[in-house]
Design an enzyme around this catalytic site. Structure first.
Site, short mmCIF file in Angstrom:
data_model
loop_
_atom_site.label_atom_id
_atom_site.label_comp_id
_atom_site.label_asym_id
_atom_site.label_seq_id
_atom_site.Cartn_x
_atom_site.Cartn_y
_atom_site.Cartn_z
N TRP A 1 -3.75 -3.16 9.03
CA TRP A 1 -4.33 -4.36 8.12
C TRP A 1 -5.62 -3.67 7.32
CZ3 TRP A 1 -4.81 -9.64 10.97
CH2 TRP A 1 -3.62 -10.11 11.23
N GLU B 1 -7.30 7.72 4.54
CA GLU B 1 -8.61 7.10 4.09
C GLU B 1 -9.90 7.44 5.07
OE1 GLU B 1 -6.98 3.11 4.16
OE2 GLU B 1 -5.62 3.63 2.45
N SER C 1 3.59 2.21 0.82
CA SER C 1 4.18 1.44 0.19
C SER C 1 5.70 0.90 0.79
CB SER C 1 4.54 1.81 -1.35
OG SER C 1 3.16 1.97 -2.08
N GLY D 1 1.13 -0.72 5.46
CA GLY D 1 -0.48 -1.27 4.97
C GLY D 1 -0.16 -2.61 4.41
N GLY D 2 -0.28 -2.74 3.26
CA GLY D 2 -0.47 -4.17 2.45
C GLY D 2 0.69 -5.20 2.95
P1 PGA Z 1 0.61 0.69 2.06
O1 PGA Z 1 -0.47 1.55 3.31
O2 PGA Z 1 1.66 0.17 2.88
O3 PGA Z 1 -0.22 -0.26 1.63
O4 PGA Z 1 1.04 1.70 1.05
C1 PGA Z 1 0.42 2.20 4.27
C2 PGA Z 1 -0.96 2.91 5.27
O5 PGA Z 1 -1.92 3.20 4.61
O6 PGA Z 1 -0.91 2.95 6.38
#
Ligand code: PGA
Length: 246
Positions: free
Chosen positions: A12, A100, A206, A227-228
């Protein structure tokens, strides 16, 4: 049953609220009441939501994970969270070395390895992230960069999950092609060799309901780190429902 059951993990990041956590668990619960998931499900919310989401996910048999931990079990590290604290809250996994963290917190491979070791010592399974930038891929260095990160970040022993997340595919809507994923996962699988035969390799970047089935059907892919699309229970469930049975 495979010794590498498919893992669908949600990250998240710095998103979510108590109300969103409750709604997510409720909606996911509605699906799970009707259909058993073919994969292992895991959600990694921000630390502030671990307690609440953990309570809601436990009856659903959905796992709880954190997004980072400190390398030390306790001490004068203002703002940090130690792995044993996460274990006490019911976490079973913790993400370490996400791009990140590597980028914005300047974490290097040695730091990531120390965090992964701390996770193992606390009884958690670290999800160790690796991945190249767009410039590194374009200059033909993807395998050497990712291989180097794997060598530097993995603990010497212990059960880990590895997530390959090309930096250029995270949050951009640009997922890697099936051929790119197959090539890198094949490379990582060979690199892990016999001692890593049970190590699950996740793809991240993604992943969404529309591409999950193709990604999950790719050779040497044992799951996804989302992620998203993991913030909405409907999308997370749709991705989980695209898992092949193992
Ligand atoms: P995303 O992020 O699915 O939003 O591209 C994936 C992640 O950073 O784990």
């Amino acid at each position: 049953m495979s010794d590498r059951p498919v893992l669908i993990a949600g990250n998240w990041k710095m998103n979510g609220s108590l109300a969103a956590a409750d709604a997510f668990a409720f909606q996911l619960g509605e699906h799970l009441a009707k259909t058993r998931a073919a994969a292992e499900l895991l959600v990694c919310p921000p630390a502030t939501l671990l307690q609440r989401l953990g309570e809601r996910l436990r009856p659903l048999k959905v796992g709880l994970g954190a997004q980072d931990c400190h390398a030390k079990p306790s001490g004068a590290f203002t703002g940090d969270i130690a792995a044993p604290m996460l274990a006490e809250l019911g976490c079973r996994y913790v993400i370490v070395g996400h791009s990140e963290r590597r980028q914005f917190h300047k974490e290097d491979d040695a730091t990531v390895r120390a965090k992964a070791e701390a996770a193992l010592a606390a009884g958690l399974t670290p999800i160790v992230c690796v991945g190249e930038t767009e410039a590194q891929r374009e200059s033909g260095q993807a395998e050497s960069v990712v291989g180097g990160q794997l060598d530097g970040s993995l603990p010497a022993s212990g059960t880990v999950v590895v997530a390959y997340e090309p930096v250029w595919a995270i949050g951009t809507g640009k997922n890697a092609t099936q051929a790119d994923i197959a090539q890198m996962h094949g490379f990582l699988r060979r690199k892990l060799g016999a001692p890593g035969a049970a190590t699950r390799l996740l793809y991240g970047g993604s992943v969404k309901p529309s591409n999950a089935a193709e990604i999950l059907a790719t050779g040497d892919v044992d799951g996804v780190l989302v992620g998203g699309a993991s913030l909405a229970a409907e999308d997370f469930w749709a991705i989980a429902a695209a898992s092949p049975a193992r």
